[in-house]
Enzyme design. Structure first.
Site, PDB file in Angstrom:
ATOM      1  N   TYR A 155       0.832  -1.209   0.000  1.00  0.00           N
ATOM      2  CA  TYR A 155       0.000   0.000   0.000  1.00  0.00           C
ATOM      3  C   TYR A 155       0.868   1.262   0.000  1.00  0.00           C
ATOM      4  CZ  TYR A 155      -3.881   3.009   1.636  1.00  0.00           C
ATOM      5  OH  TYR A 155      -4.841   3.986   1.780  1.00  0.00           O
ATOM      6  N   LYS A 159       0.937   4.107  -2.892  1.00  0.00           N
ATOM      7  CA  LYS A 159       0.510   5.470  -2.571  1.00  0.00           C
ATOM      8  C   LYS A 159       1.614   6.493  -2.816  1.00  0.00           C
ATOM      9  CE  LYS A 159      -3.768   4.841  -1.398  1.00  0.00           C
ATOM     10  NZ  LYS A 159      -4.805   5.270  -2.363  1.00  0.00           N
TER      11      LYS A 159
END
Length: 296
Positions: A155, A159
């Site tokens: 993640y 991001k």
């Protein structure tokens, strides 16, 4: 400055619930016509909610990883309303696990949805925005990408990748009035339900984040901004470059790097670069500057 979006057309991905739903409603209340994108029936429900409240919305079910589906969504939007002004890349997924226990499939899955999903959707609207000389794109980044978070290597990588994508698309889109920004939200959603205690959930409502979206998609939007929002609190994050220190390139350079580590990282004169060339420029100026002026 006005945040009225009358006549604008906005695509919001992952808008069937949570943050995406809050974003879609917020944009609709400001006058935008909304394309509610998601995988399931939630997209239809949110579109119906917006229409019942006096707004104008349609639903389109497609994964952001499906190039054909996303291209079809953009074509249908153009056929219906003639333009696409705003893209909010909100769709996401989680496959949290410590890096040692994480499978590569879990890593790829998160990158595919967050990073490649953002690429696919942005690519689909780029040419229509370029032709009309107007566009606003927002990527959903995260403090996990900006600063790291245990159990979220996939993640975090996705991001922070979106921040890099934003930086370059903002440079390339500037001449066509395509402004590109990032929003880093903190909200109680289905994705974060197991990560937050009850007291936090009460204040970290998705609706408390969406007001930060409006300045990023308005006529007077900034570009290359990273806005952090949650529980009614708003902040800005920056990618900076310190002034550094010229140490030369000889047999003693390595020793001088260790000895000068604090000076190299001194933030007093740090800058927010306009592009990657800022680092090269700083290095070459330092290398060719007269020795008497070096590190002044």
């Amino acid at each position: 400055m006005t945040f009225e979006l009358q006549g604008r057309v906005a695509l919001v991905t992952g808008a069937g619930a949570g943050l995406g739903r809050a974003h879609a409603h917020c944009l609709a209340r400001s006058g935008a016509r909304i394309v509610v994108n998601d995988l399931g029936a939630g997209a239809n429900r949110v579109a119906e909610e917006i229409n019942a409240a006096g707004g104008e919305a349609i639903a389109f079910q497609a994964s952001v990883t499906d190039e054909d589906g996303i291209n079809a969504m953009v074509r249908e939007t153009l056929e219906r309303w003639g333009r696409v002004d705003i893209l909010v890349n909100n769709a996401g997924n989680l496959r949290d696990k410590s890096f040692g226990k994480m499978t590569l499939d879990d890593f790829r899955s998160v990158l595919d949805v967050h990073l490649m999903g953002g690429v696919i959707c942005s690519k689909a609207v780029w040419e229509p925005m370029r032709r009309q000389k107007y566009g606003r794109i927002v990527f959903t980044t995260s403090s996990s990408g900006l600063y790291g978070n245990f159990g979220q290597a996939n993640y975090s990588a996705a991001k922070m990748g979106l921040v890099g994508l934003m930086q370059t698309l903002a440079i390339e889109g500037a001449k066509s009035n395509i402004l590109v920004n990032c929003l880093a939200p903190t909200a109680a959603t289905a994705m974060t339900d197991k990560l937050l205690v009850a007291q936090a959930k009460r204040v970290l409502q998705p609706e408390a984040v969406s007001p930060a979206l409006l300045p990023l998609v308005s006529q007077h939007a900034p570009t290359r901004a990273i806005v952090c929002a949650g529980a009614g609190h708003f902040a800005r994050a920056y990618v900076t470059l310190t002034r550094g220190y010229f140490l030369g390139n000889d047999a003693q350079t390595l020793e001088r790097i260790f000895a000068s580590w604090e000076v190299i990282g001194d933030r007093e004169h740090e800058q927010i670069p306009d592009s990657a060339s800022a680092q090269t420029y700083q290095e070459l100026i330092s290398a060719f500057r007269p020795q008497s002026e070096t590190n002044l």
